[in-house]
Design a protein around this motif. Structure first.
Motif, PDB file in Angstrom:
ATOM      1  N   LEU A  82      56.861  25.462  34.392  1.00  0.00           N
ATOM      2  CA  LEU A  82      56.711  24.121  34.971  1.00  0.00           C
ATOM      3  C   LEU A  82      55.268  23.850  35.383  1.00  0.00           C
ATOM      4  CD1 LEU A  82      59.903  23.893  37.212  1.00  0.00           C
ATOM      5  CD2 LEU A  82      59.420  22.572  35.145  1.00  0.00           C
ATOM      6  N   PHE A  83      54.626  24.837  35.975  1.00  0.00           N
ATOM      7  CA  PHE A  83      53.237  24.698  36.408  1.00  0.00           C
ATOM      8  C   PHE A  83      52.338  24.418  35.202  1.00  0.00           C
ATOM      9  CE2 PHE A  83      49.058  26.262  37.713  1.00  0.00           C
ATOM     10  CZ  PHE A  83      48.930  25.679  38.969  1.00  0.00           C
ATOM     11  N   SER A  84      52.525  25.162  34.128  1.00  0.00           N
ATOM     12  CA  SER A  84      51.717  24.967  32.912  1.00  0.00           C
ATOM     13  C   SER A  84      51.940  23.581  32.317  1.00  0.00           C
ATOM     14  CB  SER A  84      52.055  26.036  31.872  1.00  0.00           C
ATOM     15  OG  SER A  84      51.653  27.297  32.330  1.00  0.00           O
ATOM     16  N   GLN A  85      53.188  23.130  32.319  1.00  0.00           N
ATOM     17  CA  GLN A  85      53.479  21.785  31.806  1.00  0.00           C
ATOM     18  C   GLN A  85      52.792  20.731  32.666  1.00  0.00           C
ATOM     19  OE1 GLN A  85      57.768  21.884  31.938  1.00  0.00           O
ATOM     20  NE2 GLN A  85      57.931  22.436  29.770  1.00  0.00           N
ATOM     21  N   ALA A  86      52.827  20.919  33.966  1.00  0.00           N
ATOM     22  CA  ALA A  86      52.212  19.951  34.883  1.00  0.00           C
ATOM     23  C   ALA A  86      50.702  19.897  34.699  1.00  0.00           C
ATOM     24  CB  ALA A  86      52.564  20.297  36.326  1.00  0.00           C
ATOM     25  N   LEU A  87      50.074  21.047  34.509  1.00  0.00           N
ATOM     26  CA  LEU A  87      48.617  21.068  34.319  1.00  0.00           C
ATOM     27  C   LEU A  87      48.185  20.216  33.134  1.00  0.00           C
ATOM     28  CD1 LEU A  87      47.576  24.778  34.997  1.00  0.00           C
ATOM     29  CD2 LEU A  87      47.230  22.788  36.462  1.00  0.00           C
ATOM     30  N   LYS A  88      49.032  20.137  32.119  1.00  0.00           N
ATOM     31  CA  LYS A  88      48.687  19.375  30.917  1.00  0.00           C
ATOM     32  C   LYS A  88      48.689  17.869  31.148  1.00  0.00           C
ATOM     33  CE  LYS A  88      50.553  22.937  27.927  1.00  0.00           C
ATOM     34  NZ  LYS A  88      51.678  23.342  27.074  1.00  0.00           N
ATOM     35  N   VAL A  89      49.437  17.393  32.152  1.00  0.00           N
ATOM     36  CA  VAL A  89      49.562  15.945  32.349  1.00  0.00           C
ATOM     37  C   VAL A  89      49.089  15.453  33.712  1.00  0.00           C
ATOM     38  CG1 VAL A  89      51.443  15.717  30.685  1.00  0.00           C
ATOM     39  CG2 VAL A  89      51.972  16.118  33.102  1.00  0.00           C
ATOM     40  N   MET A  90      48.793  16.362  34.647  1.00  0.00           N
ATOM     41  CA  MET A  90      48.476  15.898  35.987  1.00  0.00           C
ATOM     42  C   MET A  90      47.176  15.101  36.050  1.00  0.00           C
ATOM     43  SD  MET A  90      47.652  19.347  38.093  1.00  0.00           S
ATOM     44  CE  MET A  90      46.192  19.185  39.091  1.00  0.00           C
ATOM     45  N   GLY A  91      46.298  15.256  35.077  1.00  0.00           N
ATOM     46  CA  GLY A  91      45.088  14.446  35.019  1.00  0.00           C
ATOM     47  C   GLY A  91      45.404  12.965  34.891  1.00  0.00           C
ATOM     48  N   ASP A  92      46.577  12.649  34.321  1.00  0.00           N
ATOM     49  CA  ASP A  92      46.978  11.247  34.188  1.00  0.00           C
ATOM     50  C   ASP A  92      47.129  10.569  35.545  1.00  0.00           C
ATOM     51  OD1 ASP A  92      47.037  11.743  31.484  1.00  0.00           O
ATOM     52  OD2 ASP A  92      49.221  11.827  31.338  1.00  0.00           O
ATOM     53  N   VAL A  93      47.487  11.340  36.560  1.00  0.00           N
ATOM     54  CA  VAL A  93      47.625  10.774  37.899  1.00  0.00           C
ATOM     55  C   VAL A  93      46.267  10.293  38.396  1.00  0.00           C
ATOM     56  CG1 VAL A  93      48.208  11.298  40.309  1.00  0.00           C
ATOM     57  CG2 VAL A  93      49.626  12.197  38.461  1.00  0.00           C
ATOM     58  N   TYR A  94      45.223  11.019  38.040  1.00  0.00           N
ATOM     59  CA  TYR A  94      43.881  10.688  38.520  1.00  0.00           C
ATOM     60  C   TYR A  94      43.141   9.712  37.604  1.00  0.00           C
ATOM     61  CZ  TYR A  94      44.849  14.734  41.407  1.00  0.00           C
ATOM     62  OH  TYR A  94      45.429  15.608  42.287  1.00  0.00           O
ATOM     63  N   ALA A  95      43.681   9.445  36.408  1.00  0.00           N
ATOM     64  CA  ALA A  95      42.940   8.643  35.441  1.00  0.00           C
ATOM     65  C   ALA A  95      43.661   7.366  35.015  1.00  0.00           C
ATOM     66  CB  ALA A  95      42.647   9.494  34.198  1.00  0.00           C
ATOM     67  N   SER A  96      44.726   7.002  35.688  1.00  0.00           N
ATOM     68  CA  SER A  96      45.470   5.798  35.306  1.00  0.00           C
ATOM     69  C   SER A  96      44.691   4.546  35.691  1.00  0.00           C
ATOM     70  CB  SER A  96      46.823   5.793  36.011  1.00  0.00           C
ATOM     71  OG  SER A  96      47.468   4.561  35.822  1.00  0.00           O
ATOM     72  N   LEU A  97      44.614   3.614  34.778  1.00  0.00           N
ATOM     73  CA  LEU A  97      43.921   2.356  35.058  1.00  0.00           C
ATOM     74  C   LEU A  97      44.716   1.450  35.983  1.00  0.00           C
ATOM     75  CD1 LEU A  97      42.516   1.477  31.529  1.00  0.00           C
ATOM     76  CD2 LEU A  97      41.258   2.300  33.504  1.00  0.00           C
ATOM     77  N   PHE A  98      46.047   1.520  35.907  1.00  0.00           N
ATOM     78  CA  PHE A  98      46.858   0.559  36.644  1.00  0.00           C
ATOM     79  C   PHE A  98      47.908   1.167  37.567  1.00  0.00           C
ATOM     80  CE2 PHE A  98      45.736  -1.395  32.543  1.00  0.00           C
ATOM     81  CZ  PHE A  98      44.925  -2.409  33.019  1.00  0.00           C
ATOM     82  N   GLY A  99      48.348   2.379  37.288  1.00  0.00           N
ATOM     83  CA  GLY A  99      49.496   2.915  37.998  1.00  0.00           C
ATOM     84  C   GLY A  99      49.205   3.723  39.236  1.00  0.00           C
ATOM     85  N   THR A 100      47.958   4.153  39.437  1.00  0.00           N
ATOM     86  CA  THR A 100      47.676   5.040  40.553  1.00  0.00           C
ATOM     87  C   THR A 100      46.374   4.676  41.264  1.00  0.00           C
ATOM     88  OG1 THR A 100      46.411   6.637  39.232  1.00  0.00           O
ATOM     89  CG2 THR A 100      48.782   6.993  39.355  1.00  0.00           C
TER      90      THR A 100
END
Length: 110
Positions: A82-100
């Protein structure tokens, strides 16, 4: 989503918050206070709570805080996956133009 204290969002609630385009999800970025724990003194938690209660943060319904959102060591094999899967996508939380939004804590507690 109802306003109030909720420790975890369901996956459906998290997706709805991200898709709302109201920046309801915040990602916290900060320096770890020690190699073993990011917030030994509780300073980060106090500041995050203050922000979420402030008019600038009161719209936030979900917070991604890596230390409390992801399994930490020691981890089981399932948690490692789970940790490895999260590392692959957690950057999206910091790079969203509209959602975060990103909450940046500038100092590292002593």
């Amino acid at each position: 989503l109802k306003r109030g204290i909720c420790v975890f969002l369901t996956p459906e609630e998290a997706v709805a918050a991200l898709r709302s385009l109201r920046r309801e999800v915040a990602g916290l970025t900060y320096g770890w206070a020690s190699p073993d724990h990011p917030d030994v003194t509780g300073e980060y938690l106090a500041n995050v709570r203050r922000f979420l209660r402030h008019p600038l943060g009161e719209h936030v319904t979900g917070l991604f805080w890596d230390f409390s959102s992801l399994p930490q060591k020691p981890r089981t094999a399932a948690e490692d996956k789970l940790f490895s899967q999260a590392l692959k996508v957690m950057g999206d939380v910091y790079a969203s133009l509209f959602g975060t939004i990103v909450i940046r804590h500038r100092s590292v507690p002593a």
